[in-house]
Design an enzyme around this catalytic site. Structure first.
Site, PDB file in Angstrom:
ATOM      1  N   SER A  10       0.742  -1.217  -0.070  1.00 48.68           N
ATOM      2  CA  SER A  10      -0.096   0.049   0.010  1.00 48.68           C
ATOM      3  C   SER A  10       0.641   1.153  -0.039  1.00 48.68           C
ATOM      4  CB  SER A  10      -0.958   0.044   1.207  1.00 48.68           C
ATOM      5  OG  SER A  10      -0.345  -0.266   2.551  1.00 48.68           O
ATOM      6  N   THR A  11       2.133   1.160   0.510  1.00 45.92           N
ATOM      7  CA  THR A  11       2.995   2.349   0.217  1.00 45.92           C
ATOM      8  C   THR A  11       4.255   2.131  -0.206  1.00 45.92           C
ATOM      9  OG1 THR A  11       4.006   2.030   2.754  1.00 45.92           O
ATOM     10  CG2 THR A  11       1.877   3.222   2.458  1.00 45.92           C
TER      11      THR A  11
END
Length: 205
Positions: A10-11
């Site tokens: 997600s990052t």
């Protein structure tokens, strides 16, 4: 038949390498990834879109966990339906471990597990529909007792004769369960915010 791998973090601060190491031993033929993309929606997930376009009948999609495909239940159901329609099968390694498999079962076993997951989802959805209908009936009964019932039925309800209206009702309910904003729900489904609000009130959310 191909073994396909899908990875997502997600990052940008997180690495795909851990997932790659886990999946690498499954003779993967084709890799797809989304690096630094949230799973809350499908927006910007080019890797997922390419994977869904690529898969064919009898392909197996390996993921380290189901939440790599989607964190949002509505999106997960839509993605699962598209995969099933194409005749492919998801291999969620976290679920395999939860079920006590030390090794991934053979092709027949994988298809059985995936098919059972879809049956459970459909059963759960049907039970939710029945529950929504029961709650609506109880609400009407209570309104009649209080002298507030006007007699006209709302357009969007769990027992609507029009299939589209019924589907919109349950789509609103799904999104409400995941705290999606009313205005966002209205925009996505092509109805007014006030309609979403009324459905929410009738369902006692």
């Amino acid at each position: 038949m191909s073994n396909v791998a899908y990875m997502r973090v997600s990052t940008k601060e997180l690495s795909l390498e851990n997932q790659r190491q886990v999946l690498d031993k499954y003779n993967i033929d084709k890799w797809f990834e989304d690096d630094g993309v949230s799973g809350k929606t499908t927006d910007g997930r080019d890797g997922l879109k390419k994977m869904l376009n690529f898969i064919r009948e009898d392909d197996y999609i390996y993921v380290v966990s189901l939440d790599r495909l989607a964190r949002n239940q509505v999106d997960q159901e839509r993605i699962s339906a598209e995969i099933t329609l194409k005749g492919a099968t998801v291999v969620p390694l976290d679920l395999m471990e939860m079920l006590g498999y030390k090794e991934v079962p053979d092709n027949g076993g994988l298809k059985f597990i995936w098919d059972m997951m879809q049956v459970v989802k459909r059963y759960t959805a049907e039970q939710e529909r029945k529950d929504m209908l029961r709650r609506q009936e109880e609400g009407i009964k209570r309104a009649k007792q209080e002298g507030k019932y006007k007699g006209s039925l709302p357009k969007y309800r769990p027992d609507a004769k029009n299939k589209k209206d019924k589907n919109i009702y349950f789509e609103v309910i799904k999104r409400l369960k995941f705290n999606q904003p009313l205005l966002s729900i209205a925009a996505e489904l092509g109805i007014s915010r006030n309609t979403v609000k009324k459905i929410k009130m009738r369902a006692n959310f």
